[in-house]
Design a protein around this motif. Sequence first.
Motif, PDB file in Angstrom:
ATOM      1  N   MET A 119      33.391 -12.947  49.943  1.00  0.00           N
ATOM      2  CA  MET A 119      33.528 -11.689  50.697  1.00  0.00           C
ATOM      3  C   MET A 119      32.551 -10.656  50.128  1.00  0.00           C
ATOM      4  O   MET A 119      32.430 -10.509  48.922  1.00  0.00           O
ATOM      5  N   TRP A 134      49.784   9.458  55.264  1.00  0.00           N
ATOM      6  CA  TRP A 134      51.162   9.377  54.785  1.00  0.00           C
ATOM      7  C   TRP A 134      51.521  10.628  53.973  1.00  0.00           C
ATOM      8  O   TRP A 134      52.578  11.224  54.144  1.00  0.00           O
ATOM      9  N   MET A 187      61.421  10.610  55.544  1.00  0.00           N
ATOM     10  CA  MET A 187      60.297  10.329  54.650  1.00  0.00           C
ATOM     11  C   MET A 187      60.195   8.837  54.359  1.00  0.00           C
ATOM     12  O   MET A 187      59.111   8.275  54.339  1.00  0.00           O
ATOM     13  N   GLY A 241      58.803   7.180  57.433  1.00  0.00           N
ATOM     14  CA  GLY A 241      57.380   7.478  57.580  1.00  0.00           C
ATOM     15  C   GLY A 241      56.562   6.624  56.637  1.00  0.00           C
ATOM     16  O   GLY A 241      55.550   6.035  57.019  1.00  0.00           O
ATOM     17  N   ALA A 242      57.009   6.541  55.386  1.00  0.00           N
ATOM     18  CA  ALA A 242      56.297   5.738  54.396  1.00  0.00           C
ATOM     19  C   ALA A 242      56.252   4.280  54.841  1.00  0.00           C
ATOM     20  O   ALA A 242      55.194   3.630  54.814  1.00  0.00           O
ATOM     21  N   PHE A 268      53.674   3.801  57.832  1.00  0.00           N
ATOM     22  CA  PHE A 268      52.252   3.854  57.496  1.00  0.00           C
ATOM     23  C   PHE A 268      51.839   2.651  56.649  1.00  0.00           C
ATOM     24  O   PHE A 268      50.811   2.032  56.879  1.00  0.00           O
ATOM     25  N   LEU A 269      52.665   2.321  55.672  1.00  0.00           N
ATOM     26  CA  LEU A 269      52.306   1.221  54.790  1.00  0.00           C
ATOM     27  C   LEU A 269      52.372  -0.117  55.518  1.00  0.00           C
ATOM     28  O   LEU A 269      51.532  -0.982  55.294  1.00  0.00           O
ATOM     29  N   GLN A 309      49.204  -0.771  57.445  1.00  0.00           N
ATOM     30  CA  GLN A 309      48.156  -1.306  56.575  1.00  0.00           C
ATOM     31  C   GLN A 309      48.404  -2.781  56.312  1.00  0.00           C
ATOM     32  O   GLN A 309      47.506  -3.612  56.414  1.00  0.00           O
ATOM     33  N   TYR A 312      46.176  -6.716  56.704  1.00  0.00           N
ATOM     34  CA  TYR A 312      45.896  -7.748  55.689  1.00  0.00           C
ATOM     35  C   TYR A 312      46.553  -9.063  56.085  1.00  0.00           C
ATOM     36  O   TYR A 312      45.973 -10.134  55.906  1.00  0.00           O
ATOM     37  N   GLU A 347      38.013 -18.299  51.670  1.00  0.00           N
ATOM     38  CA  GLU A 347      37.517 -18.322  50.295  1.00  0.00           C
ATOM     39  C   GLU A 347      38.656 -17.900  49.357  1.00  0.00           C
ATOM     40  O   GLU A 347      39.387 -16.957  49.659  1.00  0.00           O
ATOM     41  N   ALA A 384      38.710 -14.167  48.267  1.00  0.00           N
ATOM     42  CA  ALA A 384      39.064 -13.207  49.315  1.00  0.00           C
ATOM     43  C   ALA A 384      40.561 -13.235  49.567  1.00  0.00           C
ATOM     44  O   ALA A 384      41.205 -12.187  49.721  1.00  0.00           O
ATOM     45  N   LEU A 398      42.346 -11.419  46.930  1.00  0.00           N
ATOM     46  CA  LEU A 398      42.176  -9.971  47.038  1.00  0.00           C
ATOM     47  C   LEU A 398      43.095  -9.402  48.119  1.00  0.00           C
ATOM     48  O   LEU A 398      43.777  -8.387  47.914  1.00  0.00           O
ATOM     49  N   LEU A 399      43.125 -10.080  49.287  1.00  0.00           N
ATOM     50  CA  LEU A 399      43.977  -9.594  50.381  1.00  0.00           C
ATOM     51  C   LEU A 399      45.445  -9.637  49.976  1.00  0.00           C
ATOM     52  O   LEU A 399      46.221  -8.731  50.295  1.00  0.00           O
ATOM     53  N   PHE A 409      46.143  -6.647  47.821  1.00  0.00           N
ATOM     54  CA  PHE A 409      46.326  -5.430  48.622  1.00  0.00           C
ATOM     55  C   PHE A 409      47.694  -5.441  49.306  1.00  0.00           C
ATOM     56  O   PHE A 409      48.380  -4.426  49.374  1.00  0.00           O
ATOM     57  N   LEU A 412      50.290  -4.508  47.008  1.00  0.00           N
ATOM     58  CA  LEU A 412      50.177  -3.094  46.671  1.00  0.00           C
ATOM     59  C   LEU A 412      50.911  -2.224  47.693  1.00  0.00           C
ATOM     60  O   LEU A 412      51.622  -1.284  47.327  1.00  0.00           O
ATOM     61  N   VAL A 413      50.747  -2.520  48.999  1.00  0.00           N
ATOM     62  CA  VAL A 413      51.390  -1.670  50.004  1.00  0.00           C
ATOM     63  C   VAL A 413      52.832  -2.106  50.271  1.00  0.00           C
ATOM     64  O   VAL A 413      53.663  -1.298  50.688  1.00  0.00           O
ATOM     65  N   TYR A 416      60.845   1.825  47.717  1.00  0.00           N
ATOM     66  CA  TYR A 416      61.087   3.220  48.076  1.00  0.00           C
ATOM     67  C   TYR A 416      61.793   3.303  49.432  1.00  0.00           C
ATOM     68  O   TYR A 416      62.916   3.808  49.541  1.00  0.00           O
TER      69      TYR A 416
END
Lengths: 56, 818
Positions: free
Chosen positions: A1, A20, B189, B192-193, B196-197, B200, B204, B217, B220, B223-224, B227, B230-231, B238
């Motif tokens: 990538m 957010w 809240m 909303g969180a 949005f998350l 995202q 991915y 790969e 890659a 990495l995805l 991420f 992470l979200v 929360y």
Amino acid sequence: MTLSTIALIFLSLCVGAGVWLVFLWAVRRGEFDDPEGPKFRMLDDDDDDENPSRKR
Amino acid sequence: MADASSFSTPPQTAGEAVREQICIHCALPIPPADLVVETVDGVERQFCCQGCRGAWLIITGAGLDRFYRQRHWQEPGLPEGAFETPYDDGYLARFVETDGHTGELSFIVEGLRCASCVWLNEKILSGLDGVESARVNYATHRARVRFDLERLGPADLFAAVSSLGYLPRPFTRDAAHQARERERRSLLMRLGAALFLSMQLMGYSLALYAGYFQGMEAGAKKLLQLFSALVATPVVFYSGWPFLQGAWRSLRHRSPGMDLLVATGILAAWGASLHAMWAGGEVYFDTAAMIVTLLLTGRLFENGARRRAASGVDRLLQLAPDTARRLDDSGAAITVESAVLQPGERILVTPGERFPVDGRLLEGTTEVDCSAATGEPLPQARQPGDPVLAGTMNLLAAVTLTVERPAADSFVARVARLVEEAQARRAPIQQLADRVSAWFVPLVAAMAAATWLFWQLSASQEVSPLLAAVAVLVIACPCALGLATPTAILVASGAAAGRGILFRGGDIIEAVAAVEVVAFDKTGTLTEGRPQLVAIEPAEGTADELLARVACAETGSNHPLALGVQAEVRRRGLSLAPAMTGVRTLPGLGLTADSPEGLQLIGSRQLLVGHGIIPPLHEDTAATEIHIALAGRYLGRLLFRDTIRPGAGELVTALHRLGIRTVLLSGDSQAAAEQLAARIGIDEARGGLLPEGKCARLQAERDAGRRVMMVGDGINDAPALALADVGCALAGGTDIALTTSDLVLTVPRLDRLQEALQLARSTMSIVRQNLFWAFVYNLAALPLAAAGGLAPIHAAAAMALSSVCVVANSLRLGRKKS
């Protein structure tokens, strides 16, 4: 990538997080507490005193 | 203040106001005796009282006079008791929240009618020296002011608002209310969180799914996945916190419920994905995040509906005024708080006011509107010695009464207590999904433990015991189970709202589906609550002549019987002679009027007998009679009957077809209740019931193990509405009835009730189907997981398919035409 793809993914994450945060700020400020008032508030423009044609 | 009975168009400009003799501020006609004139810049302005003059001076003085051009008042006049401030700093101090030297005060502003009123109050309040900010909420009529405690007292704020002709009232932000407000914000809240998350995360996940089928790969993919983790983590911990908290609570109380199942599901999916990420497998972060987001959406909708219900008791207590005019020994009236009135004291109540406490009439004769207390639509005559109830309205004349009970023990306070008790006593309805998870969670845990034990003891080294056990947990916890009920309820509520049926929460739909007995109130629910003229029986002349004669005398009256007469006159298209003069109203009897031919009597049998005329007796006594006599001659009578709402009979038949028993609970006489029950086919009729009596009857049904629905509209129904498994109110009922009920019909049509019942029943059958779909795919994959041979694609397919099936099945409810 390629590096640019990673940068783009990271950028989209930042934009999403930004939106957010704005949303959280708005909830804390009480923007969502009064769903009725604002639609009337826009009718109160403060400058129509000088414009007699708009008087009722 | 001028009388608010007549209405003219509000003045467009000051010049017109002079011509029409209308008060510039409150837009009411000025009684000549009360005229107050103020001359500014050579122009004469006229007011109906000093208060209105003061308000006008303040508003124009602050340069805010465009208020008068912009306001949209449906009718003129100011709230009763405007311009008086019965509160002082000492009393108000306990409503002020302080931090250091700035204070914050929330209070209700009565009399707000348009956006300009909000604007005016905000301008005047923020213009005060020492006020930091002032906001007036148009939806709740609540003002919130931050101010400097050293430069300003709370009473100054109240004085500023009341000097404008609005009525400020302290508003207690009690702990329960604040907790609700906080809960709503935190829910918003978290949702909303999650939204949005999750957006995202979906990006991915899509790439990862594509990679699974087309190859990707390794770097890659890693990495995805990183991420994604992470979200997804904030969404689980929360946004999903309410579920985790609920799960922990149910663990401690050893009562496994829905929350535990959801928490196990999302934690297992998240934990397994995290492990798979290090081990190089496939991840399911999106499943966990999607479940949390969808469930939170459902909770937010439900929370909004419940929030409106919570204000019911407050509004009931507002019926009795906060202040009363107490008479001292010399006969002077002092305004005091109603709460300090003691039995034996005398108070003065003017027409148009509600009685602040229960008492007995001492002086004066009047008519009282008891509709709030008893549901009785006709005004009741009250003479010295008669009791009056707090919250009922004095209609005709100023009266003095002796206080019989302190305000804390008055009729409205007792009803409010009954409502609170009933709401507290009602057992929470255990949701179907809760009952399922009660045995399902232990079962899954046992199965996972058995898997672990089996692979631990077996000689095979190919399968890791821990991984196999986790796989069982992930695949067996059907995330779709969490969606089974909420999605069906969301779709059903939406479809119902479009038909004018509002369910206040998902548990209500379940309760409605299970109803076995429906109890009805009579007046205003099964009947219109408006008497209609059903027969004219002239003793001489034609029916039209008699009707026209009555209508002339009753022109302009708001009495329900007079309205019935006017409606009939309009229907027949009669033209009327001018209104009669010399009309005198006799409370509870009727009226007398002077006509060229002599004294005209219109009223009850008693009135005519009192003037020496004996009307002939009739057998039909179920209807209300009005007799007419002119100059000593009997002219005939009019018969009124409260008409049955259209569809009442059909509704009762339909309920019986659904296997539901019907009961009539009325505050009216037993005979009236039985007559109505017989006409529309209700199984059982009870008359002469007080609020306590209605509650006792419903409690008896509940004790017998039957689910009861109460349909009512009056304040006297409020405790019964709160006590019943389902309280149902029709729009047009009193506020308190609407807010204590669980099911509101916004279109006052009885056939909607039948629709509500059918919709609730089909919703519950959809929920049962959903539960089946939620299980079936996952159970199919369960043996694979226990055998240690679970491929990631099987897990993903089982999770996705069960969720899609459940959501699609729920959507069928929206398309159903009931």
